[in-house]
Design an enzyme around this catalytic site. Structure first.
Site, PDB file in Angstrom:
ATOM      1  N   GLY A  51      28.578 -50.655 -15.334  1.00  0.00           N
ATOM      2  CA  GLY A  51      28.519 -51.919 -15.723  1.00  0.00           C
ATOM      3  C   GLY A  51      27.190 -52.468 -15.331  1.00  0.00           C
ATOM      4  CG  ASP A  95      34.016 -39.828 -27.779  1.00  0.00           C
ATOM      5  OD1 ASP A  95      32.964 -40.081 -27.831  1.00  0.00           O
ATOM      6  OD2 ASP A  95      34.476 -38.733 -27.532  1.00  0.00           O
ATOM      7  CE  LYS A 188      21.114 -41.562 -19.316  1.00  0.00           C
ATOM      8  NZ  LYS A 188      20.776 -42.001 -18.009  1.00  0.00           N
TER       9      LYS A 188
HETATM   10  C1  SAM Z   1      24.646 -43.270 -16.551  1.00  0.00           C
HETATM   11  S1  SAM Z   1      26.055 -43.726 -17.161  1.00  0.00           S
HETATM   12  C2  SAM Z   1      25.709 -45.234 -17.833  1.00  0.00           C
HETATM   13  C3  SAM Z   1      25.411 -46.487 -16.693  1.00  0.00           C
HETATM   14  C4  SAM Z   1      25.195 -47.663 -17.060  1.00  0.00           C
HETATM   15  N1  SAM Z   1      24.148 -48.125 -17.953  1.00  0.00           N
HETATM   16  C5  SAM Z   1      25.286 -48.700 -15.926  1.00  0.00           C
HETATM   17  O1  SAM Z   1      24.191 -49.277 -15.607  1.00  0.00           O
HETATM   18  O2  SAM Z   1      26.114 -49.090 -15.188  1.00  0.00           O
HETATM   19  C6  SAM Z   1      26.535 -42.959 -18.651  1.00  0.00           C
HETATM   20  C7  SAM Z   1      27.897 -43.272 -19.155  1.00  0.00           C
HETATM   21  O3  SAM Z   1      27.813 -42.746 -20.333  1.00  0.00           O
HETATM   22  C8  SAM Z   1      29.137 -42.514 -20.731  1.00  0.00           C
HETATM   23  N2  SAM Z   1      29.504 -41.965 -22.023  1.00  0.00           N
HETATM   24  C9  SAM Z   1      29.086 -40.456 -22.083  1.00  0.00           C
HETATM   25  N3  SAM Z   1      29.523 -39.900 -23.317  1.00  0.00           N
HETATM   26  C10 SAM Z   1      29.975 -41.256 -24.038  1.00  0.00           C
HETATM   27  C11 SAM Z   1      30.647 -41.303 -25.179  1.00  0.00           C
HETATM   28  N4  SAM Z   1      30.588 -40.219 -26.095  1.00  0.00           N
HETATM   29  N5  SAM Z   1      31.184 -42.437 -25.498  1.00  0.00           N
HETATM   30  C12 SAM Z   1      31.069 -43.579 -24.576  1.00  0.00           C
HETATM   31  N6  SAM Z   1      30.435 -43.379 -23.351  1.00  0.00           N
HETATM   32  C13 SAM Z   1      29.907 -42.199 -23.080  1.00  0.00           C
HETATM   33  C14 SAM Z   1      29.802 -41.971 -19.499  1.00  0.00           C
HETATM   34  O4  SAM Z   1      31.272 -42.073 -19.249  1.00  0.00           O
HETATM   35  C15 SAM Z   1      29.064 -42.644 -18.506  1.00  0.00           C
HETATM   36  O5  SAM Z   1      29.806 -43.896 -17.973  1.00  0.00           O
END
Ligand code: SAM
Length: 233
Positions: A51, A95, A188
């Site tokens: 978050g 998702d 990203k």
């Molecule tokens: C690096 S973290 C994000 C950090 C966030 N921007 C923050 O600052 O708190 C990457 C996130 O992408 C999510 N993620 C990966 N594949 C996903 C998908 N297909 N759908 C939704 N979320 C996804 C993961 O669950 C993870 O929580």
């Protein structure tokens, strides 16, 4: 924690300033440089857990009276952080790969779409560079497709394929993107031979595209952010 041993500078700063993760500083740097989020913006944050970007996005909306909204989506259930967030922030557990675009758009103010789409999505890293990069490319392409829609990508003849389809951009009822004209997109990616393909696809669609490797990115990481400004109508 930094994930690389002892807590690092950004981890300590995040704790001191009340951010739930050090990743806050990546969006703060982008915001300082490109001023993507402005008062009253409507922000879609793909991959929002835990978050920190929700916090930075909400801070940049300005006072409550200016309006605006932040919608976060993640595979994980995310409790909106109490610090730096207010009632304009909501999260959805889903998702992004199979969450229909019209349902995402329905979460935007007056269902008019978003002025900014951020994707910090990344796969669970396997450590196998090519596999991780391919999964990251797939998530990046999905973020792009959510933002601009399949119809906008139809002309690109991209080599990158989505969802295992051999004709990735065949017409479908869910064709439209959720990003408003003039809006911005951040994706990203883990650097690979496909990374430059994003610029080739996006250059004709946006007024300006750039790459940024934030200072808060760990030296061992291959991550890089692709920033697309002002979607052309
Ligand atoms: C690096 S973290 C994000 C950090 C966030 N921007 C923050 O600052 O708190 C990457 C996130 O992408 C999510 N993620 C990966 N594949 C996903 C998908 N297909 N759908 C939704 N979320 C996804 C993961 O669950 C993870 O929580």
């Amino acid at each position: 924690m930094s994930g690389a041993g002892a807590p690092d500078f950004f981890y300590r700063e995040a704790q001191r300033l009340g951010y739930v993760a050090r990743s806050a500083f990546k969006l703060l740097q982008m915001q300082n440089k490109y001023k993507l989020i402005t008062a009253g913006s409507s922000v879609l944050d793909l991959g929002c857990a835990p978050g920190a970007w929700l916090q930075v996005a909400c801070q940049n909306l300005g006072p409550l009276k200016n309006g605006g909204s932040v919608v976060g989506i993640d595979l994980k259930k995310v409790k909106v952080p109490t610090m730096h967030c207010d009632a304009r922030v909501q999260t959805v557990c889903a998702d992004v790969r199979n969450f229909p675009k019209h349902q995402i758009k329905a979460l935007s103010p007056q269902q008019r779409g978003f002025s900014i789409v951020l994707s910090d999505m990344c796969p669970s890293v396997s450590g196998i560079t090519t596999t991780d990069a391919a999964l990251s490319t797939e998530l990046g392409m999905r973020a792009l497709e959510v933002a601009v829609g399949r119809s906008a990508l139809g002309h690109t003849n991209s080599n990158i394929q989505m969802d295992g389809q051999s004709k990735p951009y065949a017409c479908a009822p869910d064709d439209e993107g959720v990003l408003r004209p003039g809006g911005h997109l951040v994706i990203k990616l883990l650097e690979s031979e496909d990374t430059q393909e994003f610029r080739r696809i996006c250059s004709p669609l946006f007024r300006k595209t750039s790459w940024l490797r934030p200072k808060a990115t760990r030296s061992s990481s291959r991550e890089i952010y692709f920033i697309c400004q002002s979607l052309l109508s």
